[in-house]
Design a protein around this motif. Structure first.
Motif, PDB file in Angstrom:
ATOM      1  N   THR A  15      -7.489 -20.999  -1.502  1.00  0.00           N
ATOM      2  CA  THR A  15      -6.489 -20.587  -0.455  1.00  0.00           C
ATOM      3  C   THR A  15      -5.253 -19.832  -1.284  1.00  0.00           C
ATOM      4  N   ARG A  16      -5.218 -20.518  -2.400  1.00  0.00           N
ATOM      5  CA  ARG A  16      -4.045 -20.079  -3.361  1.00  0.00           C
ATOM      6  C   ARG A  16      -4.458 -18.837  -3.783  1.00  0.00           C
ATOM      7  N   CYS A  17      -5.638 -18.475  -4.056  1.00  0.00           N
ATOM      8  CA  CYS A  17      -6.157 -17.026  -4.522  1.00  0.00           C
ATOM      9  C   CYS A  17      -5.741 -16.018  -3.435  1.00  0.00           C
ATOM     10  N   LEU A  18      -6.259 -16.263  -2.272  1.00  0.00           N
ATOM     11  CA  LEU A  18      -5.984 -15.673  -1.026  1.00  0.00           C
ATOM     12  C   LEU A  18      -4.608 -15.406  -0.801  1.00  0.00           C
ATOM     13  N   HIS A  19      -3.782 -16.427  -1.034  1.00  0.00           N
ATOM     14  CA  HIS A  19      -2.279 -16.150  -0.992  1.00  0.00           C
ATOM     15  C   HIS A  19      -1.636 -15.254  -1.665  1.00  0.00           C
ATOM     16  N   ALA A  20      -2.020 -15.291  -2.778  1.00  0.00           N
ATOM     17  CA  ALA A  20      -1.834 -14.535  -4.000  1.00  0.00           C
ATOM     18  C   ALA A  20      -1.900 -12.796  -3.693  1.00  0.00           C
ATOM     19  N   LEU A  21      -3.190 -12.975  -3.311  1.00  0.00           N
ATOM     20  CA  LEU A  21      -3.895 -11.472  -2.910  1.00  0.00           C
ATOM     21  C   LEU A  21      -3.008 -10.845  -1.868  1.00  0.00           C
ATOM     22  N   LEU A  22      -2.896 -11.575  -0.653  1.00  0.00           N
ATOM     23  CA  LEU A  22      -1.866 -11.269   0.402  1.00  0.00           C
ATOM     24  C   LEU A  22      -0.797 -10.802   0.031  1.00  0.00           C
ATOM     25  N   GLY A  23      -0.007 -11.525  -0.861  1.00  0.00           N
ATOM     26  CA  GLY A  23       1.279 -11.078  -1.295  1.00  0.00           C
ATOM     27  C   GLY A  23       1.274  -9.854  -1.901  1.00  0.00           C
ATOM     28  N   SER A  24       0.377  -9.302  -2.637  1.00  0.00           N
ATOM     29  CA  SER A  24       0.296  -7.995  -3.182  1.00  0.00           C
ATOM     30  C   SER A  24      -0.042  -6.971  -2.346  1.00  0.00           C
ATOM     31  N   GLY A  25      -0.291  -7.140  -0.992  1.00  0.00           N
ATOM     32  CA  GLY A  25      -0.763  -6.186   0.040  1.00  0.00           C
ATOM     33  C   GLY A  25       0.279  -5.000   0.287  1.00  0.00           C
ATOM     34  N   VAL A  26       1.571  -5.413   0.178  1.00  0.00           N
ATOM     35  CA  VAL A  26       2.713  -4.440   0.499  1.00  0.00           C
ATOM     36  C   VAL A  26       2.638  -3.297  -0.776  1.00  0.00           C
ATOM     37  N   ALA A  27       2.073  -3.839  -1.954  1.00  0.00           N
ATOM     38  CA  ALA A  27       2.154  -2.755  -3.071  1.00  0.00           C
ATOM     39  C   ALA A  27       0.897  -1.647  -2.873  1.00  0.00           C
ATOM     40  N   TRP A  28      -0.006  -2.373  -2.551  1.00  0.00           N
ATOM     41  CA  TRP A  28      -1.197  -1.271  -2.194  1.00  0.00           C
ATOM     42  C   TRP A  28      -0.948  -0.416  -1.006  1.00  0.00           C
ATOM     43  N   VAL A  29      -0.364  -0.908  -0.072  1.00  0.00           N
ATOM     44  CA  VAL A  29       0.063   0.021   1.042  1.00  0.00           C
ATOM     45  C   VAL A  29       1.235   1.102   0.659  1.00  0.00           C
ATOM     46  N   CYS A  30       2.217   0.551  -0.224  1.00  0.00           N
ATOM     47  CA  CYS A  30       2.940   1.640  -0.543  1.00  0.00           C
ATOM     48  C   CYS A  30       2.226   2.612  -1.627  1.00  0.00           C
ATOM     49  N   ALA A  31       1.370   2.085  -2.688  1.00  0.00           N
ATOM     50  CA  ALA A  31       0.705   2.873  -3.417  1.00  0.00           C
ATOM     51  C   ALA A  31      -0.032   4.115  -2.681  1.00  0.00           C
ATOM     52  N   ALA A  32      -0.647   3.542  -1.654  1.00  0.00           N
ATOM     53  CA  ALA A  32      -1.569   4.824  -1.081  1.00  0.00           C
ATOM     54  C   ALA A  32      -0.541   5.918  -0.448  1.00  0.00           C
ATOM     55  N   VAL A  33       0.629   5.633  -0.414  1.00  0.00           N
ATOM     56  CA  VAL A  33       1.450   6.694   0.325  1.00  0.00           C
ATOM     57  C   VAL A  33       2.095   7.512  -1.161  1.00  0.00           C
ATOM     58  N   TYR A  34       2.491   6.593  -2.220  1.00  0.00           N
ATOM     59  CA  TYR A  34       3.069   7.142  -3.484  1.00  0.00           C
ATOM     60  C   TYR A  34       2.878   6.174  -4.413  1.00  0.00           C
ATOM     61  N   PRO A  35       2.468   6.535  -5.545  1.00  0.00           N
ATOM     62  CA  PRO A  35       1.905   7.651  -6.166  1.00  0.00           C
ATOM     63  C   PRO A  35       0.651   8.080  -5.847  1.00  0.00           C
ATOM     64  N   GLY A  36      -0.024   7.232  -4.932  1.00  0.00           N
ATOM     65  CA  GLY A  36      -1.684   7.244  -4.622  1.00  0.00           C
ATOM     66  C   GLY A  36      -2.264   6.554  -5.682  1.00  0.00           C
ATOM     67  N   LEU A  37      -3.809   6.377  -5.107  1.00  0.00           N
ATOM     68  CA  LEU A  37      -4.761   5.561  -6.040  1.00  0.00           C
ATOM     69  C   LEU A  37      -5.758   6.272  -6.672  1.00  0.00           C
ATOM     70  N   SER A  38      -5.858   7.835  -6.543  1.00  0.00           N
ATOM     71  CA  SER A  38      -6.781   8.522  -7.163  1.00  0.00           C
ATOM     72  C   SER A  38      -6.282   8.886  -8.521  1.00  0.00           C
ATOM     73  N   ASP A  39      -7.306   8.402  -9.304  1.00  0.00           N
ATOM     74  CA  ASP A  39      -7.044   8.606 -10.893  1.00  0.00           C
ATOM     75  C   ASP A  39      -5.596   8.273 -11.366  1.00  0.00           C
ATOM     76  N   PRO A  40      -5.097   6.912 -11.415  1.00  0.00           N
ATOM     77  CA  PRO A  40      -3.815   6.675 -11.557  1.00  0.00           C
ATOM     78  C   PRO A  40      -3.451   6.633 -13.022  1.00  0.00           C
ATOM     79  N   THR A  41      -2.323   6.926 -13.462  1.00  0.00           N
ATOM     80  CA  THR A  41      -1.947   6.939 -14.825  1.00  0.00           C
ATOM     81  C   THR A  41      -1.182   5.479 -15.072  1.00  0.00           C
TER      82      THR A  41
END
Length: 406
Positions: A15-41
């Protein structure tokens, strides 16, 4: 199972691991908009970690209820309870679930959200690297070299594939357990109660203790008086062997028991908090009831009342009644049915009460310091800003009370 593997059997680890992963969800949502997750540098990965920070900080500073939401999540997922095994069940109490009450609380919530974001992202990246290497070592991926996104070099010798995979899997579990402990420690630091909340809890506990002590004194005075009267009456009736006296003694016991039941029902109603109106507590205006009870037990009570007793403030009058009740109960308990002199005087500024009786053969608490009843009289007087003295005086036992009316 070795001790270092025991966290793997606890539900709270996951449950602690899941809690940490959920906390990063907003980062992946933002990354999908910019700069994108296709071949990131590497610069893109840095932006993934940085772009959500202003959003989370603004949300924590603007929305006080966000602290409550984070506290509830932390309590449920970071601390063991009925769903977990092997650890204490009360650790969640160190996490506040109140909305932010100050800018300091909002700042702590903002720091918590940012830390949760970074730990979650780091856990995702570390897991991707470790599990990706395990798949590559075991031949479970057909990704061409250089396109798998792995940072660490992978040995080409097949002889090291299986043992190195085991090491990497253990390293992954170590990362998960370590991230969980780090999140838990951070939650205690940033989501713990503020000084104002801790003070409020202490004040609430103090109020509860004072209420419990008051109820205990009520029961001690009321039930103790009733039982003392019943014991004295029963003993006197047996010694007298007179049917008429026995009838009067039984009538006095019945009346005293009925009054004690009324007091008990009033206290239990307060404890139940059922919203039903409780009958008023007795005051000095009901002193005659005490005197009738004492006289029915054989005591000869000489009473002198001066001043307007009915004008004594409610709190002083109620506590004064209980003090007289305890004083008369002590007379019956330790001296038996002896002559008692009771004096009550009321003037513009204070209430004076004095109960005097002949000393028993072996006075209880002859120093004036013994017995919970006498201590209760002194405590009541002190709480009202007055004073009470108990002990031998001029060959008699005396309880003397002075209470201010203001």
């Amino acid at each position: 199972m070795p001790d270092f593997l025991s966290p793997l059997t606890r539900a709270v680890t996951y449950t602690r691991c899941l809690h940490a992963l959920l906390g990063s969800g907003v980062a992946w949502v933002c990354a999908a908009v910019y700069p994108g997750l296709s071949d990131p540098t590497r610069t893109d990965w840095l932006l993934v970690l940085v772009i959500p920070v202003p959003l989370l900080t603004t949300a924590a500073l603007v929305v006080p209820a966000l602290r409550r939401a984070e506290g509830l999540q932390a309590r449920m997922m970071l601390f063991p309870g009925a769903h977990a095994r092997g650890e204490g069940a009360e650790e969640h109490a160190v996490i506040s679930v109140a909305p932010s009450a100050s800018w300091r609380d909002r700042g702590r919530t903002a720091l918590w959200l940012v830390l949760r974001l970074e730990i979650g992202c780091a856990l995702v990246l570390a897991t991707g690297q470790l599990i990706g290497m395990v798949f590559l070592l075991l031949g479970a991926t057909d990704e061409p070299p250089g396109s798998d996104g792995l940072v660490l070099p992978v040995p080409s010798a097949d002889v090291f594939a299986v043992p190195l995979s085991v090491v990497l899997v253990l390293a992954e579990f170590a990362v998960v357990v370590g991230a969980g402990h780090l999140m838990t420690a951070a939650a205690r630091r940033f989501l713990g109660p503020s000084p104002a909340e801790r003070l409020a809890v202490l004040e609430e506990r103090t109020e509860q203790l004072l209420e419990r002590n008051r109820i205990a004194r009520e029961l001690h005075d009321s039930i103790g008086h009733a039982l003392t009267v019943a014991v004295v009456q029963a003993g006197a009736a047996r010694a007298a062997a007179d049917p008429g006296f026995t009838d009067r003694a039984l009538e006095a016991i019945e009346e005293t028991g009925r009054e004690a039941l009324e007091d008990l029902e009033r206290v239990l109603r307060v404890l139940r908090e059922d919203g039903q109106p409780a009958s008023g507590r007795p005051t000095l205006a009901d002193t005659e009831r005490l005197l009738d009870s004492a006289r029915a037990s054989g005591a000869k009570v000489d009473v002198e009342v001066t001043g307007p007793v009915e004008r004594v403030p409610g709190a002083v009058s109620r506590e004064g009644y209980r003090m007289l009740q305890e004083a008369l109960t002590n007379v019956l308990r330790h001296s038996g049915p002896v002559p008692v002199r009771l004096r009550i005087a009321v003037d513009d500024a204070r209430l004076l009460m004095s109960v005097r009786n002949a000393l028993p053969q072996a006075p209880a608490g002859a120093t004036g310091r013994g017995g919970s009843g006498l201590r209760g009289i002194r405590e009541r007087a002190t709480l009202l800003g007055g004073r009470a003295t108990t002990g031998p005086h001029d060959g008699e036992w005396q309880v003397h009370v002075e209470l201010p009316l203001a």
